[in-house]
Design an enzyme around this catalytic site. Structure first.
Site, short mmCIF file in Angstrom:
data_model
loop_
_atom_site.label_atom_id
_atom_site.label_comp_id
_atom_site.label_asym_id
_atom_site.label_seq_id
_atom_site.Cartn_x
_atom_site.Cartn_y
_atom_site.Cartn_z
N GLU B 128 -2.19 0.13 2.37
CA GLU B 128 -0.69 -0.13 2.69
C GLU B 128 -0.26 1.37 3.25
OE1 GLU B 128 -1.26 -3.00 3.41
OE2 GLU B 128 0.79 -3.95 2.88
N THR B 181 5.79 -1.45 11.62
CA THR B 181 6.36 -1.64 10.50
C THR B 181 7.10 -0.20 10.30
OG1 THR B 181 4.57 -2.51 9.45
CG2 THR B 181 6.03 -1.80 7.85
#
Lengths: 306, 306
Positions: B128, B181
């Site tokens: 991530e 993101t």
């Protein structure tokens, strides 16, 4: 039924991470109240034993809560109230909430329960507004529902009762100094960092999950408040030392009760809660401020008949 | 076992009120991955079908997560990975998390489960970090544990699995626009008002309580985000209309999936979730941006063997 005598529990609001939304009711600490129907309309407070508080209806929290109740009721008479006030005003364990909640709960019983618990909370919030200028619900909700409660939303008011693990006990110390709710609110910042917000709602989620699962360790890990406690604890002498000693003595965690100055710790089992009380007592004796200590199971019933 | 084929679920992070802490896994949307042991050390990504993504280990999230796994493992060999990538990167339904979580879960199976779920989440978080510069856990946790998960705390990492009501279905629309993101994080304010914080942790508490009690109405009332959604939804054409139409069609509530652009709605029962999909489809056809729609039960298992 013409008259009822009730126990009105003390309550711990905020419960560390749950500022303004969480609360719990105590079993061993509370007021007693006698409420009786009268032909005379309105609310008459006939007697208050134990504390010096106004008898005048509009200046007394139980009077104001009672008037809010009467306003929505089709009952044609009134009520008389006598209060044995064991909870000191300004102690941070829901003194005004106990009186407000006790009054409306008792009235509802005497009239055959025309109102729901949610409506009773709304009436009792009017008493809270008199006491602290804010109609908060985090003390009156657990006082009426019992156990732990979550105020999910204020507008519309949405109260969620949360289950209480069987062996959960609270130790509460009330240092005999005065901290007014309104003052204690003024020192809070109106902004917080998003980062601290995330920590806080993570802990609220953890505490709720811990309560549902009787996971005492998770409850303990979730009893953290990075937002309000660092500011308010400055007003409470010995707070950090006391909290750390309570945890060393076996408490799951703890924090400021409501807006203080009372401090609470939660423990698994009566024995541990008692050991925590002993540790707190020792710590506070060294500080030299007079205090009272209570050890109590969580009260899962709320206001109840005596 | 020398080789395993696994399903790697798509996930919805944040789930409205639970920014950075809540997530859930989907059953009907996900990648497939084949992982096999090799004598050669390290991680080799041999094939990626469906998306144009780097095969180089250090630039691929499953490679990076796998290396984090190997670093803590006493296994002397390495792994080969083949990915059938069905989840589009940048869709907001945990594309990188599916690859990261799938890789480490599969490796753990092949080695006889030396690591706990919590450790697997920690490895997957490294993937991530590669994808979005932040080692967040709100997608990888539900991908590995299944169902709903709460990241109570990041430091130390504390993951709380939350039960999933049986009839809970998600409808997800992925508008084919790109929202990174990292960009979607930049537009957030670093401060919030205490008042909005209180609303948010009230809703997180309500959502957790609703999930524990299978109280679908409470789940719906708690799916509110007054902090992130008002800012991020500006990046998603038609968001407000779509959400309001979804609720009119019977959805309990909804919001932005992760950092968007996907939008999710939760419903009680497959039929309602399908009606919500029809309503969303109609709304988005009028907007004129291409999109994909998924209807899925909540996946309570997480990554699983195929």
């Amino acid at each position: 039924m013409e008259e009822i005598k009730v126990f009105c529990p003390a309550t711990i609001a905020n419960v560390s991470c749950g500022f303004d939304v969480l609360g719990l009711a105590l079993e061993a600490v509370g007021d007693e109240m006698i409420v009786r129907k009268t032909a005379k309309k309105g609310i008459t407070i006939t007697k208050i034993i134990g504390q010096d508080l106004p008898l005048e209806t509009s200046k007394n929290v139980s009077g104001v809560a009672g008037l809010a109740f009467l306003e929505k009721s089709d009952y044609n008479g009134g009520f008389e109230i006598e209060i044995q006030k064991n909870i000191k005003p300004g102690s941070g364990i829901g003194s005004s909430a106990a009186s407000s909640a006790g009054a409306v709960w008792a009235m509802n019983e005497l009239l055959g329960r025309p109102f729901s618990n949610l409506e009773l909370v709304q009436f009792a919030m009017q008493g809270e507004k008199l006491a602290s200028n804010v109609a908060h619900a985090d003390n009156v909700a657990p006082a009426i529902y019992g156990g732990f409660t979550l105020v999910r939303s204020y507008n519309p008011l949405d109260i969620v009762p949360i289950p209480t693990p069987n062996e959960l006990y609270a130790t509460v110390i009330h240092p005999q100094i005065e901290v007014k709710t309104s003052d204690s609110r003024k020192i809070l910042k109106t902004n917080i960092t998003l980062e601290k917000g995330i920590q806080q709602w993570g802990n609220v989620g953890g505490l709720i999950a811990g309560l549902f699962q009787s996971d005492y360790e998770l409850i303990g890990r979730s009893l953290q408040d990075h937002i309000v406690e660092p500011i308010r604890s400055i007003l409470i002498p010995g707070f950090d030392e006391l909290k750390s000693n309570a945890i060393s003595a076996g408490a799951l965690g703890g924090g400021i009760s409501g807006s203080g100055p009372s401090i609470f710790a939660l423990s698994k089992g009566m024995d541990t809660a008692q050991k925590v009380a002993d540790s707190i007592k020792k710590t506070y004796q060294n500080i030299g401020i007079p205090f009272e200590i209570h050890v109590s199971k969580v009260n899962t019933q709320g206001v109840k008949p005596l």
